[in-house]
Scaffold this active site. Structure first.
Site, short mmCIF file in Angstrom:
data_model
loop_
_atom_site.label_atom_id
_atom_site.label_comp_id
_atom_site.label_asym_id
_atom_site.label_seq_id
_atom_site.Cartn_x
_atom_site.Cartn_y
_atom_site.Cartn_z
N SER A 84 9.37 19.14 65.47
CA SER A 84 9.48 17.97 64.59
C SER A 84 8.24 17.94 63.71
CB SER A 84 9.64 16.71 65.41
OG SER A 84 8.45 16.42 66.06
N LYS A 123 13.37 12.34 53.52
CA LYS A 123 13.51 12.37 54.98
C LYS A 123 14.82 11.67 55.31
CE LYS A 123 11.01 11.80 59.30
NZ LYS A 123 12.10 11.27 60.10
N GLU A 180 20.09 18.00 58.40
CA GLU A 180 20.39 16.71 58.99
C GLU A 180 21.86 16.35 58.76
OE1 GLU A 180 17.60 15.57 60.31
OE2 GLU A 180 17.76 13.38 60.57
N CYS A 415 35.25 -27.20 57.72
CA CYS A 415 34.48 -26.55 56.67
C CYS A 415 33.26 -27.41 56.31
CB CYS A 415 35.35 -26.33 55.43
SG CYS A 415 34.42 -25.71 54.03
N CYS A 418 33.82 -28.71 52.46
CA CYS A 418 34.87 -29.62 52.00
C CYS A 418 35.53 -30.38 53.14
CB CYS A 418 35.93 -28.85 51.19
SG CYS A 418 36.95 -27.76 52.19
N CYS A 433 38.33 -21.41 55.98
CA CYS A 433 38.50 -22.78 55.52
C CYS A 433 39.87 -22.86 54.87
CB CYS A 433 37.40 -23.11 54.51
SG CYS A 433 37.82 -24.47 53.41
S1 IVH Z 1 11.60 19.56 58.38
C1 IVH Z 1 9.21 22.04 61.38
N1 IVH Z 1 12.70 18.15 56.47
O1 IVH Z 1 12.93 14.38 60.61
C2 IVH Z 1 9.75 21.07 60.41
N2 IVH Z 1 12.88 17.34 58.70
O2 IVH Z 1 10.48 15.36 62.86
C3 IVH Z 1 11.12 20.63 60.78
N3 IVH Z 1 14.18 15.28 58.88
O3 IVH Z 1 13.67 16.14 63.49
C4 IVH Z 1 11.62 19.44 60.12
N4 IVH Z 1 14.65 15.06 56.75
O4 IVH Z 1 15.57 15.69 61.93
C5 IVH Z 1 12.45 18.23 57.80
N5 IVH Z 1 13.66 17.04 54.66
C6 IVH Z 1 13.41 17.14 55.99
C7 IVH Z 1 13.89 16.17 56.90
C8 IVH Z 1 13.60 16.30 58.25
C9 IVH Z 1 14.81 14.54 57.96
C10 IVH Z 1 14.17 14.91 60.31
C11 IVH Z 1 14.41 16.04 61.24
C12 IVH Z 1 13.24 16.06 62.19
C13 IVH Z 1 12.57 14.75 61.90
C14 IVH Z 1 11.08 14.81 61.83
#
Ligand code: IVH
Length: 678
Positions: A84, A123, A180, A415, A418, A433
């Site tokens: 992540s 994101k 995603e 109501c 009214c 109503c």
């Molecule tokens: S890159 C090693 N890019 O956000 C990098 N993640 O941890 C891997 N997410 O689990 C992630 N949009 O599900 C990346 N444009 C984007 C993203 C994205 C959403 C999510 C993804 C990840 C979490 C962040």
């Protein structure tokens, strides 16, 4: 039995062709053939596969409609761990500076050296998925799980239409794509609208909707909840020459046919990231899906390598959040509001809370059923959601924080505007109503809706003015809006001459509109913006819509019996049609569309006949359906629109019920064929 060579070749040609159309439709947003043509090809492939099951390939589009339910998901060990990213809750655009400084420090760049290029993206707020393509064919889709081991959700992911089952162009031996899966706001709203109308539980938010769909063991159910997907990275790959930058990787993925979000850029240094952050922040409410922030990635992959990872997070990427779309606050009171159709909506008055970028003090509780299900009480701590420009809603109650001695809320019997009785039909989720146009609250709401941005878009005709116009009996129906003059308006409270003339100009401008806006503006019960668009597209003219009976109305995609009945009832009211005529006489107009639907009302609709119909023979029914442009198929699939069931209908009826396909009887079919209002 082995399939003849030419049949096998035809099947593979059909697969390629269907996927090509899918790509145009779902990824490029640019349909290449009418739905009916697509259905024809799809059915041909289905028939071949039924006859020669050995020809069912893993990239067959017929697999998109979902197979057998699973007892459980199998574990999948990721070839490359799914990590992540570091998420910083700094909601200021300037937060990018510290990331840029950190990257430069780690790379030991001397002061004054050129700025670093970053890939900036959104994101997405859904569920991370790894797609594994082997020699171009989608073989496996897995969730992230703990990053090392996820779950095999291939069947459900196949139902996501924008995900290619086969990559375009020359495919590497192995290519894993990460991205995603999410639910768009429109799909979320549409799904929830339908659930609420039938008194069923709604999804909490699009994120949960996506996660619940992907983790649904019955793929046929998953197929009913539309998801989308955006690719943003890579997993394992073999036999592929990886480009030098992340931006080029995404371009390559788009060329392979994957959906890649258009809102991305290569930003120069912290300044570029800050500009991107601001641009997206301003755009956020208008995006068709939820995001919870932006992601910055060092664009150059060699530099990414050099930076490497700390524990489980890359040093080369960071997520910067926007203000949360869900926040906690407390309920100070619960009141009911009267809507334009008399619908009584319970509303929570909240301790002010900053959510989704604005301060919220009211949130909808939708209807009595939902209020009961969530059991929201005065004094409760609740989760409030505000995303996009929709009304904030109470998502759930934090029971652990409930004060002692609180009481459930009871809906009033009268109501508040009214005094008319409030009634709730047995089979409906909404209490109403009974005051009709006598109720000033209903009249005000209908006018506000008529003037709203997505309807006639009369800027400046807000709550304060509508309140006065209705209370002073200056405006009773929308027609009266077009009769307003400068003198009358200027005498109203808080209305300077300048704003009065601005309002008049806005009213005048609204005379020129579109058919879908006008249909939406009418405020027909159960007809939202999306349905209004569908109706406008299908019927092409208001006359054709008004003339349609309930059977014909149900031929419009996504219009079921409830919506069809609402529309028919609306136009059956003489005064509604009168108001429409008066509006047109007052100069409201729109460009007329094509009348295709009038000639071929069943175009694109697929019927399956089963059992013995009381008066028509199957041949007769088939001929009549086809004469109006419809198709009659031999077997039920997710593509079927209607199953016409007669006496002793068998397995086809069962299958229709299982797939949630609308079953009609001969009378209903006759109604569609005849279009005579009963
Ligand atoms: S890159 C090693 N890019 O956000 C990098 N993640 O941890 C891997 N997410 O689990 C992630 N949009 O599900 C990346 N444009 C984007 C993203 C994205 C959403 C999510 C993804 C990840 C979490 C962040």
């Amino acid at each position: 039995m082995n399939a003849p060579v030419d049949v096998a070749a035809r099947a593979s040609q059909l697969r390629a062709e269907l996927e090509q159309h899918n790509h145009s439709y779902y990824v490029l947003d640019n349909p290449t053939i009418p739905d009916a043509e697509y259905d024809k090809l799809f059915q041909e492939l289905q028939q071949i596969e039924q006859e020669f099951p050995a020809l069912i390939a893993p990239d067959s589009p017929t697999l998109r409609v979902g197979g057998k339910p699973l007892p459980a998901f199998s574990p999948v060990r990721h070839a490359v761990p799914m990590l992540s990213i570091r998420t910083e809750t700094d909601t200021e655009p300037s937060g990018a500076r510290s990331f840029d400084a950190r990257v430069r420090r780690e790379l030991a760049l001397p002061e004054g050296s050129p700025e670093i290029d970053y890939a900036a993206e959104l994101k997405f707020d859904g569920l991370a998925i790894n797609l594994r393509y082997e020699n171009g064919v989608l073989r496996q889709a897995a969730t992230r799980g703990d990053g090392e081991t996820g779950e095999d959700v291939t069947q459900n992911v196949r139902t996501i239409r924008s995900i290619p089952l086969r990559l375009r162009g020359v495919a590497p031996e192995v290519l894993e794509i990460r991205g995603e899966a999410f639910m768009s706001r429109a799909d979320f709203d549409r799904y929830n609208e339908r659930q609420r109308a039938s008194g069923k539980a709604a999804l909490v938010n699009p994120r949960n909707g996506a996660a619940g769909t992907i983790r649904q063991l019955d793929p046929a159910l998953a197929a009913q909840r539309p998801l989308s997907f955006f690719a943003y990275g890579l997993g394992e790959f073999v036999g592929w020459h990886q480009p030098a930058t992340h931006a080029e990787v995404l371009d390559a993925l788009a060329a392979f046919g994957l959906p890649v979000c258009e809102y991305r850029t290569v930003a120069g240094g912290a300044g570029g990231l800050i500009a991107f952050h601001q641009r997206i922040r301003d755009l956020r409410d208008q995006l068709p899906f939820d995001i919870d922030g932006v992601v910055y990635k060092v664009n150059n992959l060699a530099l990414q390598n050099q930076l490497g990872f700390v524990t489980r997070e890359p040093r080369w990427a960071v997520a910067h959040k926007y203000p949360a779309q869900e926040m906690l606050t407390t309920v100070e009171a619960i009141e009911v509001q009267v809507g334009r159709t008399g619908a009584i909506t319970p509303v929570a008055r909240l301790a002010p809370v900053f959510v989704g970028g604005v301060t919220v003090t009211n949130a909808t509780l939708h209807n009595e059923d939902e209020l009961r299900r969530k059991d929201v009480r005065v004094g409760d701590t609740v989760v409030v959601r505000r995303a996009g420009d929709v009304i904030p809603e109470v998502v759930s109650v934090v029971l652990a924080k409930r004060p002692a001695g609180s009481l459930s809320f009871d809906m009033p019997g009268q109501c508040p505007a009214c005094g008319s009785a409030i009634e709730k039909p047995e089979d409906e989720a909404v209490a109403r109503c009974t005051g009709g146009l006598f109720c000033p609250a209903q009249r005000k709401q209908a006018l506000l809706h008529f003037a709203s941005r997505k309807a006639m878009d009369i800027e400046g005709l807000g709550e304060k003015i509508v309140d006065q116009l209705v209370d002073l009996a200056i405006v009773k129906t929308p027609v009266d809006i077009y009769k307003l003059g400068l003198l009358g308006l200027a005498t109203m409270e808080r209305m300077a001459e300048k704003s009065a003339s601005n309002l008049l100009a806005a009213i005048d401008k609204s005379r020129s509109t579109t058919l879908n806006r006008f249909i939406y503006a009418l405020g027909i019960r159960n007809v939202g913006e999306a349905t209004a668009k569908d109706l406008a597209r299908h019927f092409g003219s208001l006359e054709a819509l008004i003339a349609a009976n309930q059977g014909r109305l149900q031929l419009v995609p996504d219009v079921g019996p409830i919506v069809a009945a609402s529309i028919a009832h609306f136009f059956a009211e003489a005064h509604n049609v009168e108001v429409i005529e008066q509006l047109r006489a007052a100069g409201v107009h729109w460009p007329e569309g094509t009348h295709e639907a009038a000639a071929m009302p069943l175009a694109g609709r697929i019927f399956v006949l089963t059992g013995t119909l009381p008066t028509m023979s199957r041949e007769e029914a088939k001929e009549k359906i086809e004469r109006l442009g419809g198709k009659v198929a031999g077997s039920v699939s997710a593509k079927t629109h209607f199953v016409v069931a007669g006496a002793e209908a068998g397995s086809k009826l069962d299958k229709a019920t299982a797939l949630g396909i609308q079953v009609i009887n001969e009378t209903q079919l006759q109604e569609m064929l005849a279009n005579e209002k009963s």
